[in-house]
Design a protein around this motif. Structure first.
Motif, mmCIF file in Angstrom:
data_model
loop_
_atom_site.group_PDB
_atom_site.id
_atom_site.type_symbol
_atom_site.label_atom_id
_atom_site.label_comp_id
_atom_site.label_asym_id
_atom_site.label_seq_id
_atom_site.Cartn_x
_atom_site.Cartn_y
_atom_site.Cartn_z
ATOM 1 N N GLY A 1 -50.598 -36.231 6.003
ATOM 2 C CA GLY A 1 -51.897 -36.352 6.641
ATOM 3 C C GLY A 1 -51.848 -37.066 7.976
ATOM 4 N N VAL A 2 -50.637 -37.376 8.463
ATOM 5 C CA VAL A 2 -50.468 -38.079 9.736
ATOM 6 C C VAL A 2 -50.077 -37.061 10.811
ATOM 7 C CG1 VAL A 2 -49.207 -39.883 10.972
ATOM 8 C CG2 VAL A 2 -49.737 -40.158 8.524
ATOM 9 N N THR A 3 -50.778 -37.085 11.938
ATOM 10 C CA THR A 3 -50.403 -36.245 13.069
ATOM 11 C C THR A 3 -49.311 -36.969 13.854
ATOM 12 O OG1 THR A 3 -52.623 -35.307 13.231
ATOM 13 C CG2 THR A 3 -51.204 -35.110 15.166
ATOM 14 N N THR A 4 -48.142 -36.338 13.967
ATOM 15 C CA THR A 4 -47.004 -36.959 14.652
ATOM 16 C C THR A 4 -46.813 -36.301 16.007
ATOM 17 O OG1 THR A 4 -45.500 -35.449 13.499
ATOM 18 C CG2 THR A 4 -45.849 -37.612 12.519
ATOM 19 N N VAL A 5 -46.684 -37.140 17.040
ATOM 20 C CA VAL A 5 -46.588 -36.659 18.417
ATOM 21 C C VAL A 5 -45.452 -37.386 19.111
ATOM 22 C CG1 VAL A 5 -47.845 -36.264 20.577
ATOM 23 C CG2 VAL A 5 -49.116 -36.445 18.419
ATOM 24 N N THR A 6 -44.589 -36.647 19.786
ATOM 25 C CA THR A 6 -43.562 -37.269 20.615
ATOM 26 C C THR A 6 -43.688 -36.744 22.032
ATOM 27 O OG1 THR A 6 -41.201 -37.775 20.849
ATOM 28 C CG2 THR A 6 -41.769 -35.534 20.165
ATOM 29 N N SER A 7 -43.271 -37.565 22.986
ATOM 30 C CA SER A 7 -43.358 -37.213 24.397
ATOM 31 C C SER A 7 -42.056 -37.616 25.069
ATOM 32 C CB SER A 7 -44.550 -37.941 25.042
ATOM 33 O OG SER A 7 -44.717 -37.563 26.388
ATOM 34 N N GLY B 1 -41.224 -32.629 10.385
ATOM 35 C CA GLY B 1 -40.938 -32.663 11.819
ATOM 36 C C GLY B 1 -42.164 -33.068 12.613
ATOM 37 N N TYR B 2 -42.021 -33.100 13.931
ATOM 38 C CA TYR B 2 -43.168 -33.451 14.774
ATOM 39 C C TYR B 2 -44.191 -32.332 14.779
ATOM 40 C CZ TYR B 2 -41.155 -37.702 16.743
ATOM 41 O OH TYR B 2 -40.656 -38.964 16.908
ATOM 42 N N ASP B 3 -45.465 -32.720 14.777
ATOM 43 C CA ASP B 3 -46.537 -31.743 14.911
ATOM 44 C C ASP B 3 -46.695 -31.298 16.363
ATOM 45 O OD1 ASP B 3 -47.568 -31.759 12.135
ATOM 46 O OD2 ASP B 3 -48.034 -33.854 12.582
ATOM 47 N N ARG B 4 -46.422 -32.218 17.283
ATOM 48 C CA ARG B 4 -46.562 -31.900 18.711
ATOM 49 C C ARG B 4 -45.379 -32.476 19.471
ATOM 50 N NH1 ARG B 4 -52.746 -34.103 19.519
ATOM 51 N NH2 ARG B 4 -53.662 -33.084 17.673
ATOM 52 N N VAL B 5 -44.873 -31.712 20.417
ATOM 53 C CA VAL B 5 -43.851 -32.205 21.333
ATOM 54 C C VAL B 5 -44.361 -31.992 22.757
ATOM 55 C CG1 VAL B 5 -41.915 -31.862 19.777
ATOM 56 C CG2 VAL B 5 -42.600 -30.002 21.267
ATOM 57 N N GLY C 1 -28.707 -39.175 16.277
ATOM 58 C CA GLY C 1 -29.304 -40.352 15.664
ATOM 59 C C GLY C 1 -30.807 -40.439 15.839
ATOM 60 N N ILE C 2 -31.363 -39.704 16.812
ATOM 61 C CA ILE C 2 -32.817 -39.769 16.975
ATOM 62 C C ILE C 2 -33.534 -39.111 15.796
ATOM 63 C CG2 ILE C 2 -32.657 -39.876 19.488
ATOM 64 C CD1 ILE C 2 -33.570 -36.972 19.588
ATOM 65 N N PHE C 3 -32.826 -38.256 15.047
ATOM 66 C CA PHE C 3 -33.421 -37.703 13.829
ATOM 67 C C PHE C 3 -33.649 -38.810 12.812
ATOM 68 C CE2 PHE C 3 -32.868 -36.037 9.504
ATOM 69 C CZ PHE C 3 -33.903 -35.112 9.459
ATOM 70 N N MET C 4 -32.613 -39.616 12.575
ATOM 71 C CA MET C 4 -32.741 -40.727 11.631
ATOM 72 C C MET C 4 -33.735 -41.768 12.147
ATOM 73 S SD MET C 4 -29.633 -39.293 11.816
ATOM 74 C CE MET C 4 -28.289 -38.636 10.825
ATOM 75 N N PHE C 5 -33.734 -41.961 13.472
ATOM 76 C CA PHE C 5 -34.661 -42.929 14.052
ATOM 77 C C PHE C 5 -36.107 -42.460 13.866
ATOM 78 C CE2 PHE C 5 -36.927 -45.224 17.367
ATOM 79 C CZ PHE C 5 -36.392 -46.500 17.237
ATOM 80 N N GLY D 1 -35.183 -28.948 14.800
ATOM 81 C CA GLY D 1 -34.274 -28.032 14.121
ATOM 82 C C GLY D 1 -33.674 -28.616 12.858
ATOM 83 N N THR D 2 -33.310 -29.900 12.908
ATOM 84 C CA THR D 2 -32.736 -30.537 11.729
ATOM 85 C C THR D 2 -33.785 -30.742 10.643
ATOM 86 O OG1 THR D 2 -31.115 -31.654 13.130
ATOM 87 C CG2 THR D 2 -31.385 -32.506 10.909
ATOM 88 N N ALA D 3 -35.031 -31.010 11.026
ATOM 89 C CA ALA D 3 -36.100 -31.167 10.035
ATOM 90 C C ALA D 3 -36.293 -29.878 9.246
ATOM 91 C CB ALA D 3 -37.399 -31.570 10.722
ATOM 92 N N LEU D 4 -36.190 -28.748 9.926
ATOM 93 C CA LEU D 4 -36.319 -27.470 9.225
ATOM 94 C C LEU D 4 -35.176 -27.284 8.225
ATOM 95 C CD1 LEU D 4 -37.373 -25.209 12.232
ATOM 96 C CD2 LEU D 4 -38.810 -25.874 10.300
#
Length: 548
Positions: free
Chosen positions: A301-307, A332-336, A273-277, A322-325
């Motif tokens: 154009g948005v840099t997405t970052v998760t931690s 998907g996220y640009d940075r993890v 569910g975190i994919f949909m979230f 993986g699901t985004a691909l």
């Protein structure tokens, strides 16, 4: 000395603002936040957000409740309350814990409450439909334990056993020691809770997601500089699971998915569910930022970052990246950003054992500053491995660095510069400040966040002082440098200094070189010395510093 043309201060007025979506991992709303939670995802993204705003960019921190996590039902059963009631209570307490240490959150989403429930369920439906169309949703048979006496499937926190990857004692679907995830049938010597009676293994049909092929995911993890040990954990998991990850679970609480049979609930598994979230957060960012596009749209154009902590490596890297691909229309996220666990006196923070320091408690204790707590936590290197909160070390750092030399220097410089309009900043000092700001930028705005390096840049500046201030202007610009370098780490000190020097609001690099007249009175204050006794009231009884 010549000031570099690429200096952040010099270019801040002409730089084009960039949009960022910063998404710390969603806390489960079945408890408050302790320093172990704060030291990792929340502090590092708050520090990044403050640095970006100071630089002139447009970051938004968006997160929410992992409200459909099975531990919610576990607590609801134990307390005789509903999951929604528990979530509402702890969402409020989580907000207090974040606020106490000045962690800013621009939007906090509880997907089981209006107005978010409907839009989240719509996002789930849309994602599942698209993933089905892409051949990524598959049904698989699996063996799951059932308890007749409890009239439930014994999964999630009800099921304990040994991790199939490292042998550690585990519960639920993942291992906090090695980061591995597994099916109930993979557990070594699985056991149910007391009173569950003998476990009856039933074969059911569950939904799984077939994520990206190994090689594209491997390349993406390498590009994002995911540490090799976590890449190996992901590949080990996917090899065991045949490239799939759980999409549904046999539990009542959650978003219902189609295709279930009577007597076997089928709801969205929280880790999938975190994919949909994430997609929901991307849409919310589009609305709040005014870009009008989902932050995860290709070309947004948005840099997405998760931690997140090491226990969320598999959910994030498999279920989101993986699901985004596989999704085909999501970047998907640009940075993890992965952090190890922060410990308390050498042992893991544990809510169940009460071995915790609640963030709101320590930040609100007499004489203890929230800035001091942040400074101490930021000095860790959790991106490299586990570290520990040691009360004596905290007292020493507070007293020698903050309440000692820094406070005396700030007060002396404030007295010298008060009510004097400064002359322009010297080029040598400006060049040095630009260099340290670049160090902070490298520490915070990259594929790996090293908060300790940001602290080191700040420390270098404030320690580089003459024996006596040669002029009011010299003291003024040193103080202003302290304000901007401190702000991501210690926002109260940074803002107090900025305003006492005649500025308004938060420090901004675009306004740095504008001379302002410092206030004649009402200086920036400082830090107070503390003793170990000041900490005793917030330490758990398990602490070796609490009298028996």
């Amino acid at each position: 000395m010549t000031v570099p043309t690429e200096g952040l201060i010099r270019t801040s007025k002409t730089a084009h603002p960039r949009h960022y979506l910063l998404a710390p991992s969603e806390p489960t709303p079945n408890g408050r936040l302790h320093l172990g939670h704060i030291a990792g995802p929340f502090l590092r993204l708050d520090m990044l957000s403050r640095f970006l705003r100071m630089r002139g960019d447009l970051p938004l921190i968006i997160t929410g409740s992992d409200v459909y996590e099975p531990y919610m039902t576990f607590k609801a059963v134990a307390e005789g309350r509903s999951e929604a009631e528990i979530a509402a209570e702890y969402d409020a307490l989580i907000a207090e814990d974040l606020s106490a240490v000045d962690i800013g959150v621009d939007q906090f989403i509880n997907p089981c409450e209006d107005p978010w429930r409907k839009v989240f369920e719509e996002e789930v439906d849309a994602c599942v439909r698209r993933l089905r169309h892409r051949g990524a949703v598959v049904e698989q048979r699996e063996r799951v334990p059932y308890s007749r006496s409890a009239a439930r499937y014994i999964v999630g926190p009800w099921l304990t056993g040994g991790c199939p990857d490292c042998g550690s004692r585990v519960s639920s679907y993942f291992c906090e020691t090695c980061g591995g995830h597994f099916r109930p049938e993979n557990l070594l010597e699985p056991q149910g809770p007391d009173g569950a009676g003998p476990l009856e293994w039933r074969e059911i049909s569950s939904l799984f997601l077939r994520v990206a092929e190994p090689e594209p995911l491997r390349r993406r993890m390498a590009e994002m500089r995911v540490p090799p040990r976590f890449q190996e954990a992901v590949e080990r998991f996917l090899a065991r699971e045949g490239g799939t990850v759980r999409l549904s679970a046999p539990q009542q609480w959650g978003v219902a998915l189609e295709g279930g049979v009577p007597g076997v609930p089928r709801t969205l598994f929280s880790y999938a569910g975190i994919f949909m979230f994430a997609r929901l957060m991307g849409a919310v960012h589009g609305e709040m930022s005014g870009t009008g596009v989902n932050a995860f749209d290709p070309g947004s154009g948005v840099t997405t970052v998760t931690s997140f902590g090491i226990d969320n490596v598999i959910p994030t890297m498999v279920c989101i990246v993986g699901t985004a691909l596989r999704h085909g229309d999501m970047k998907g996220y640009d940075r993890v950003l992965v952090n190890d666990f922060y410990q308390l006196e050498g042992e893991k923070f544990s809510t169940s054992r009460g071995h915790v320091i609640w963030s709101a408690d320590i930040a609100r204790a007499p004489r203890i500053s929230a800035d001091a707590v942040r400074y101490f936590l930021a000095g860790t290197r959790l991106e490299e491995g586990p570290e520990s909160m040691e009360p004596r070390s905290f007292v020493e750092v507070n007293n020698t660095r903050l309440a000692g030399r820094l406070t005396s220097l700030v007060r002396a410089a404030s007295a010298v510069s008060a009510d004097v309009l400064p002359e322009p900043m010297g080029q040598d000092r400006l060049a040095r400040l630009e260099e340290l700001l670049r160090r902070q930028e490298a520490a915070l705005d990259g594929l790996v966040i090293a908060t300790a390096d940001a602290v080191a840049a700040f420390d270098l500046w404030w320690r580089e002082t003459p024996g006596e201030w040669g002029s009011a202007s010299q003291a003024y610009w040193w103080l202003k440098g302290v304000a901007v370098l401190a702000f991501p780490i210690m926002p109260r000190l940074g803002r107090r200094l900025w305003e006492s020097l005649g500025g308004t609001g938060e420090p901004r690099l675009a306004a740095f070189l504008e001379p302002t007249r410092p206030r004649a009175s009402g200086g920036p204050g400082g830090f107070e010395p503390i003793t170990l006794g000041d900490l005793v009231s917030v330490l758990p009884v398990s602490s070796r510093h609490v009298p028996a």
